[in-house]
Write an enzyme that holds these catalytic residues in place. Structure first.
Site, PDB file in Angstrom:
ATOM      1  NE  ARG A 229     -17.346 -10.634  -7.468  1.00 25.31           N
ATOM      2  CZ  ARG A 229     -17.179 -10.005  -8.545  1.00 25.31           C
ATOM      3  NH1 ARG A 229     -16.055 -10.263  -9.543  1.00 25.31           N
ATOM      4  NH2 ARG A 229     -18.117  -8.760  -8.884  1.00 25.31           N
TER       5      ARG A 229
ATOM      6  CE1 TYR B  12     -16.746 -33.806   1.941  1.00 26.29           C
ATOM      7  CE2 TYR B  12     -17.440 -32.634  -0.260  1.00 26.29           C
ATOM      8  CZ  TYR B  12     -17.434 -32.902   1.338  1.00 26.29           C
ATOM      9  OH  TYR B  12     -18.405 -32.162   2.078  1.00 26.29           O
TER      10      TYR B  12
ATOM     11  CG  ASP C 225      -9.510 -32.773  -1.197  1.00 25.06           C
ATOM     12  OD1 ASP C 225      -8.806 -32.204   0.009  1.00 25.06           O
ATOM     13  OD2 ASP C 225     -10.622 -32.546  -1.480  1.00 25.06           O
TER      14      ASP C 225
ATOM     15  CE  LYS D 101     -14.711 -30.885   6.018  1.00 24.01           C
ATOM     16  NZ  LYS D 101     -14.758 -31.616   4.792  1.00 24.01           N
TER      17      LYS D 101
END
Ligand SMILES: *Cc1c(COP(=O)(O)O)cnc(C)c1O
Length: 397
Positions: free
Chosen positions: A60, A113, A185, A210
């Protein structure tokens, strides 16, 4: 070890972060499927925990496969560092958790978004954060809202689905003037298309899902910024939130990135062909694409989008809702799905799909007309995409 030097985008996306280890010499970073890592002795273990010595502890907090991808991502955006995470939404929400606290205010562009909008409109408020939704195409309105509590200016460009273009440099300047962190973004326009950090933006986020991964087979996200910002976000926030990227995902994204530049060239080319066809079609009322000279902010787009205009576009059909739905029913090769940036062309009808929970009036206020269609152009042969659309347009009434 030899230190490689390279400046070209495709070279960086292929080689940055990849350091073959001998005697095996695997050309790709191995997938380290390990949750924890053995310390060679107590002193090393203690030093790693105290950040006195670099090295693996627990996945992590860092995994060599993910670390290699982070180096590649930072090189791509020209950033001091990057944090790779489990999704674009994880990257975005981590940033809000990092920078905001009770009493903070954040100013965001109206078109966001869907996931980001929902988080800001319906969730962050319970922590005592105030969100202002303002049109960043009019920065005087943004400036009027700035006060001592304002911690972030956050936006996307081009926006989804109407492809609005926001002046990146002007937002960066506004942020610097008031010492407010600016976040963009950049999912719709990865480098070389847009380089927000060069234009003065402090932090970039991406949905790697994407264009950057590009093959519609993973969900992933990243945060990029100065080494200092990235170290702080990692230590104070993402370590604890736990949105860790799996090493297998890191391997896939790294593999996707190697062909990003070649793919973007084709996305750009195919989108231009499709735009040209739609713009001259009698059943199409408007086409939204930043590369069109008729686009409202084409001049800004031309100055800040330097590697083409990407593969996403939207258009309004003259027949309204029926025509929009009809087109979805009659395309054959183009797939009916949300998302973008993959090899396949994807189409969706906001009024009946992504934006169907809003009333017609609310939708129209946001420019989501009933005949609006969003198309994410893929990497197929351009004429096949055009002919699929041509056929479907014949079929609609
Ligand atoms: C898809 C997308 C996101 C969310 O990313 P996930 O990887 O799906 O979590 C955020 N911003 C933009 C612009 C997107 O297109």
């Amino acid at each position: 070890m030899k230190k490689a030097r390279f400046s070209g985008d495709s070279t960086k996306n292929i080689h940055a972060g990849n350091k073959p280890e001998f005697p095996v010499g695997a050309i790709n970073p191995p997938i380290y499927a390990s949750s924890t890592f053995v310390f060679p002795d107590v002193t090393v273990g203690a030093n790693r925990f105290a950040f006195k010595e670099k090295g693996t502890i627990y996945s992590r907090w860092g995994n060599p496969t993910v670390d290699a991808l982070e180096e590649k991502l930072a090189a791509m955006e020209g950033a001091g560092g990057a944090i790779a995470l489990a999704s674009g939404m994880c990257a975005i929400t981590s940033l809000f958790y990092h920078f905001l606290q009770q009493g903070s205010e954040v100013i965001v562009h109206t078109a966001l978004y869907g996931g980001t909008f929902n988080f800001l409109a319906n969730m962050i408020g319970k922590f005592g954060v105030r969100v202002h939704f303002v049109d960043f195409q009019d920065l005087a309105r943004v400036e009027k809202l700035i006060n001592k509590k304002t911690k972030l200016l956050y936006f996307e460009t081009p926006t989804n689905p109407l492809m609005q273009v926001i002046d990146i440099k002007a937002v960066a300047e506004l942020g610097r003037k008031y010492k407010i962190v600016t976040v963009l973004d950049n999912t719709f326009a990865p480098p070389p298309i847009q380089r927000p950090l060069k234009l003065g933006i402090d932090i970039v986020v991406h949905s790697l899902t994407k264009y950057i991964n590009g093959h519609s087979d993973v969900i992933a996200g990243a945060i990029m910024g100065s080494q200092m910002q990235i170290d702080a976000i990692r230590k104070q926030t993402t370590f604890f939130l736990g949105g860790t990227m799996s090493p297998f995902t890191a391997f896939l994204v790294s593999r996707g990135m190697a062909t990003l530049i070649a793919r973007l060239d084709r996305h750009n080319y195919n989108a231009e062909k499709v735009v040209e066809f739609l713009d001259n079609h009698p059943k199409v009322e408007t086409v939204y694409y930043p590369g069109l000279v008729t686009h409202k902010n084409h001049d800004i787009a031309a100055s800040q989008m330097n590697g083409g205009y990407g593969g996403v576009l939207a258009f309004v059909l003259k027949g309204g809702y029926r025509a929009g739905r009809g087109l979805m029913e009659h395309v054959q090769m183009i797939r009916l799905a949300v998302s973008l940036g993959g090899v396949e062309s994807l189409i969706e009808h906001p009024a009946s799909m992504t934006h169907s929970e809003y009333s017609k009036k609310e939708r129209e206020k946001a420019g989501i007309y009933d005949g609006l269609v969003r198309l994410a152009v893929g990497l197929e042969y351009a004429e096949d995409i055009v002919s699929d659309l041509r056929h479907a347009l014949v079929m609609i009434k």
